[in-house]
Design a protein around this motif. Structure first.
Motif, PDB file in Angstrom:
ATOM      1  N   HIS A 219      -6.275  -4.080  -3.320  1.00  0.00           N
ATOM      2  CA  HIS A 219      -6.337  -2.632  -3.485  1.00  0.00           C
ATOM      3  C   HIS A 219      -6.900  -2.301  -4.867  1.00  0.00           C
ATOM      4  CE1 HIS A 219      -3.676  -2.819  -0.027  1.00  0.00           C
ATOM      5  NE2 HIS A 219      -3.853  -1.522   0.150  1.00  0.00           N
TER       6      HIS A 219
ATOM      7  N   ASN B 205      -8.798   0.567  -0.266  1.00  0.00           N
ATOM      8  CA  ASN B 205      -7.637  -0.096   0.339  1.00  0.00           C
ATOM      9  C   ASN B 205      -8.097  -1.194   1.298  1.00  0.00           C
ATOM     10  OD1 ASN B 205      -5.985   1.802  -0.946  1.00  0.00           O
ATOM     11  ND2 ASN B 205      -6.075   3.197   0.802  1.00  0.00           N
TER      12      ASN B 205
ATOM     13  N   ARG C 120      -9.967   5.270  -4.740  1.00  0.00           N
ATOM     14  CA  ARG C 120      -9.244   4.075  -4.287  1.00  0.00           C
ATOM     15  C   ARG C 120     -10.019   3.342  -3.203  1.00  0.00           C
ATOM     16  NH1 ARG C 120      -5.598   8.284  -4.528  1.00  0.00           N
ATOM     17  NH2 ARG C 120      -5.714   8.635  -2.266  1.00  0.00           N
TER      18      ARG C 120
ATOM     19  N   GLU D 214       0.836  -1.203   0.000  1.00  0.00           N
ATOM     20  CA  GLU D 214       0.000   0.000   0.000  1.00  0.00           C
ATOM     21  C   GLU D 214       0.870   1.252   0.000  1.00  0.00           C
ATOM     22  OE1 GLU D 214      -3.103   1.993   3.117  1.00  0.00           O
ATOM     23  OE2 GLU D 214      -3.485  -0.094   2.531  1.00  0.00           O
TER      24      GLU D 214
ATOM     25  N   ALA E 284      -5.702  -3.667   2.937  1.00  0.00           N
ATOM     26  CA  ALA E 284      -4.398  -4.282   3.180  1.00  0.00           C
ATOM     27  C   ALA E 284      -4.513  -5.404   4.203  1.00  0.00           C
ATOM     28  CB  ALA E 284      -3.412  -3.228   3.667  1.00  0.00           C
TER      29      ALA E 284
ATOM     30  N   TYR F  68      -7.543   0.849  -7.560  1.00  0.00           N
ATOM     31  CA  TYR F  68      -7.187   2.204  -7.960  1.00  0.00           C
ATOM     32  C   TYR F  68      -7.945   2.530  -9.247  1.00  0.00           C
ATOM     33  CZ  TYR F  68      -3.220   1.111  -4.896  1.00  0.00           C
ATOM     34  OH  TYR F  68      -2.446   0.717  -3.831  1.00  0.00           O
TER      35      TYR F  68
END
Length: 323
Positions: free
Chosen positions: A164, A154, A152, A139, A156, A166
């Motif tokens: 993830h 996320n 985005r 990340e 993780a 984007y």
């Protein structure tokens, strides 16, 4: 000794060919759905080797068994060759249509050469980048793309199932769900192409059947078929992509396509084997993209290695505005 070796090898080929037909989801049975190309190639080699046997009845038996085994395997993989009719039309030049470029990359969590992935992103400029097996280290390493990807998601994780997303396009109605297993997430959202056009996207990474993951394929199969049934009830533009830990020609993936009604742009174009990046003789297509009839295909390609066990997959779809 030569004859005995051929007999043993033929028995093994027969065993791994029959194994997936056994009504079991155990990995020992389902794993043999993956290397159908390799099994077929070995079978053909054994056919050729059988011609050097002097005993006619043994020779004929080995030739028949291996020829039938090879033919059976080839039937499964044939749609993913250029000899088969394409399922998704090549995109036409229409200025009203909207191209959308998607890059899927399983980075292999312990791999810390993010520069290779960043270089590919910079080179190909996908509209959507989905990374799998990304943890907190990844990340942080992928922060340079934030300037081009303002939207985005996320997630993780340090268990090989981080994810993830984007995007250059706005995202709406974002859901991060553990559909079947705890700590194995999937991302579901709308990609807003224009004020009036939005695409439903499902980004998946179910666990594989293996001795180190799940003893059976049941969780993976349930997740894929759950999404298939959900998609089947919709008429909206839809894309499903990710590392599905299943090969394109497996019964589960076939059922996924049949139930969902989604198309596979690889059919009639090639296998686009993304795993295993380190062993050219042990490769099959684990990273997938499926889409609804609202799209045509401009390009699909396997990208160079990023030191992961998977190659990234780049797909350029074109949304047809008059669908």
């Amino acid at each position: 000794m030569y004859e005995i070796t051929l007999i043993i090898l033929t028995a093994l080929i027969l065993g791994v060919t029959i194994a997936p037909l056994y009504p079991s989801n155990h990995w020992l049975a389902r794993i043999w759905e993956f290397p159908r190309v390799q099994i077929s190639a070995i079978s053909l080699c054994l056919v050729a080797a059988s011609f050097f046997i002097s005993k006619t009845y043994i020779q004929l038996t080995l030739i028949i068994i291996n020829a039938l085994a090879s033919l059976y395997q080839l039937i499964w993989i044939f749609p993913y060759t250029k000899l088969y009719p394409i399922q998704v039309a090549k995109s036409t030049t229409d200025s009203n249509n909207i191209p959308i470029k998607i890059m899927t990359s399983n980075v292999l969590m312990p791999n810390h050469t993010a520069t290779k992935l960043l270089a590919l992103v910079n080179q190909h400029q996908p509209d959507v980048l989905i990374t799998l097996e990304t943890d907190n280290w990844w990340e942080t390493a992928l922060r340079p793309v934030h300037i081009d990807y303002p939207y985005r998601v996320n997630q993780a994780l340090d268990n090989l199932y981080g994810m993830h997303l984007y995007s250059k396009y706005p995202l709406a109605e974002i859901e991060v769900l553990n559909l079947i297993e705890e700590d194995i997430p999937s991302i579901h959202c709308y990609l807003q192409l224009t004020d009036k056009i939005k695409i439903k996207c499902h980004f998946l990474h179910p666990a594989p059947p293996s001795p180190t993951e799940n003893a059976t394929s049941t969780p993976r199969d349930k997740e894929l078929l759950l999404i298939a049934k959900k998609v089947a009830t919709k008429t909206e533009p839809t894309i499903v992509t990710g590392d599905l830990n299943d090969v394109a020609w497996s019964p589960t993936t076939r059922a996924f396509r049949q139930i969902s009604g989604l198309k596979d742009p690889r059919i009639g174009r090639g296998m686009f084997n993304t795993f295993h990046a380190d062993y050219f003789f042990l490769r099959w297509p684990l990273d997938h993209i499926f889409h609804s009839e609202h799209f045509e295909l401009n390009k699909i390609q396997r990208l160079p290695s990023i030191n992961s066990d998977h190659f990234p997959l780049l797909s350029e779809l074109v949304y047809i505005t008059n669908k």
